[in-house]
Design an enzyme around this catalytic site. Sequence first.
Site, PDB file in Angstrom:
ATOM      1  N   ARG A 116     -32.904-128.444  77.023  1.00 52.72           N
ATOM      2  CA  ARG A 116     -33.861-128.642  77.969  1.00 52.72           C
ATOM      3  C   ARG A 116     -34.183-127.472  79.210  1.00 52.72           C
ATOM      4  O   ARG A 116     -34.289-127.927  80.449  1.00 52.72           O
ATOM      5  CB  ARG A 116     -33.913-129.860  78.686  1.00 52.72           C
TER       6      ARG A 116
ATOM      7  N   TYR B 100     -40.712-126.290  65.508  1.00 52.64           N
ATOM      8  CA  TYR B 100     -41.304-124.923  65.278  1.00 52.64           C
ATOM      9  C   TYR B 100     -42.580-124.566  65.558  1.00 52.64           C
ATOM     10  O   TYR B 100     -43.203-123.496  65.623  1.00 52.64           O
ATOM     11  CB  TYR B 100     -40.579-124.164  64.240  1.00 52.64           C
TER      12      TYR B 100
ATOM     13  N   PHE C 202     -31.880-120.306  54.021  1.00 52.30           N
ATOM     14  CA  PHE C 202     -30.928-119.192  54.797  1.00 52.30           C
ATOM     15  C   PHE C 202     -31.088-119.455  56.413  1.00 52.30           C
ATOM     16  O   PHE C 202     -31.532-120.543  56.890  1.00 52.30           O
ATOM     17  CB  PHE C 202     -31.919-118.095  54.612  1.00 52.30           C
TER      18      PHE C 202
END
Length: 414
Positions: free
Chosen positions: A93, A126, A414
Amino acid sequence: MTAEVRPIAASELADWLNALNAGFLTPARVTESDVVQRAKYTDLARLQGGFDTETGRCVASFRSFAQQLTVPGGAVVAASAVSNVTVTATHRRQGLLTRMMAAELAAAKARGEVLSTLIAAEYPIYGRYGYGPAASAAEWEIDVPRGGLDRRWSAPAGGARIDLVDAAEVRRVGPELHERLRAVTHGFIDRDERWWNLTTGLEELSHRPYKEKFHAVYRTAAGEVEGLAAYTVDDRWTDAKTPQNTLQVRGLLALSPAAERALWHFLCSIDWVQTVRTGYRAPDDLVAQLLPDPRAARVVTASDFLWVRLLDVVRALGARTYACPGVLVLEVTDPAGPAGGRYRLDAATGECEVTGDPADLRLDVGALGSLYLGDESALRLAALGRIDEERPGAVALADTVFRTARRPWCPDIF
């Protein structure tokens, strides 16, 4: 506590690896061998770290590397693959990931990379950086006796054969097979020398010792390698001395339908094996339908896998092919900047250009990333409120234009 974000120096690699291990909950001690091996295969200029300003300790890690991604039609685009992303629990955070991601996206754009890719450990993170899930993965568990394949089967038809080989043979024939398959399978990424060394035991990581596997190679009647399977088998027996072994597929590549059918038949006919776990496959993989009783294959994993974030919309959309002709004007929003704008795509020619024409569709860069490899439906995204239709019929056209006959597949983490 405060922390700064910056590229790491070579002398800080061990500290960076310790932060990486802590973030992935790997309580392994970083050895000198780990540092040497990582330095050998890593572009240190593409490593970032978050450093506690009081202690100087590395508390966040971030790495990118050059990657090639096959897109619909078989073209290859330059990607920046993001990996090894962690923030130590004591320093959350504080915007460390946001700062590292902003620096990476700016650098990737400057390097001329068309898009960025990653495998998301956690779904919610994401999307806020412009990534969208672009290829999915599924795993099946096969009840072998119920599946109904002939357990007495011994060899493929037509003079083809399956041979058990050692890791050295896999290292010899595997890269060429993979390259041939990568050229015709959208969603595939390249595999470097280190990938093959690690998967065949020529190299190993201190916290991930190499585990021996069985390797089966499919060769045509002419002797050409068209398939490869790696697998492990456990050792379980009932009290009545009945085998209950589970075979776990660690990777299966097949260049032809004949090779694919033969390898799955082989795996489902091995003595003592009662259950086969397929490993991560494309969600439209043929494996269940190859069984006389497809219900014997139970889906145990169905999830997003490869995420894509476009950096250069003109080059990205111009690189792939499309299922049908049509012209679409896309208004792309991108708070981080690189992909924002209005673009005219002519699906018949594959040409994409910046335009001032009125928009047919409005969508954010993450939604465009989900459409890019053909896995997601524009109609679904519109129903979810992710796409706004400005011209009647544009969503339906986009759905037809972007979708592919087979779903994309990325077999590699990956």
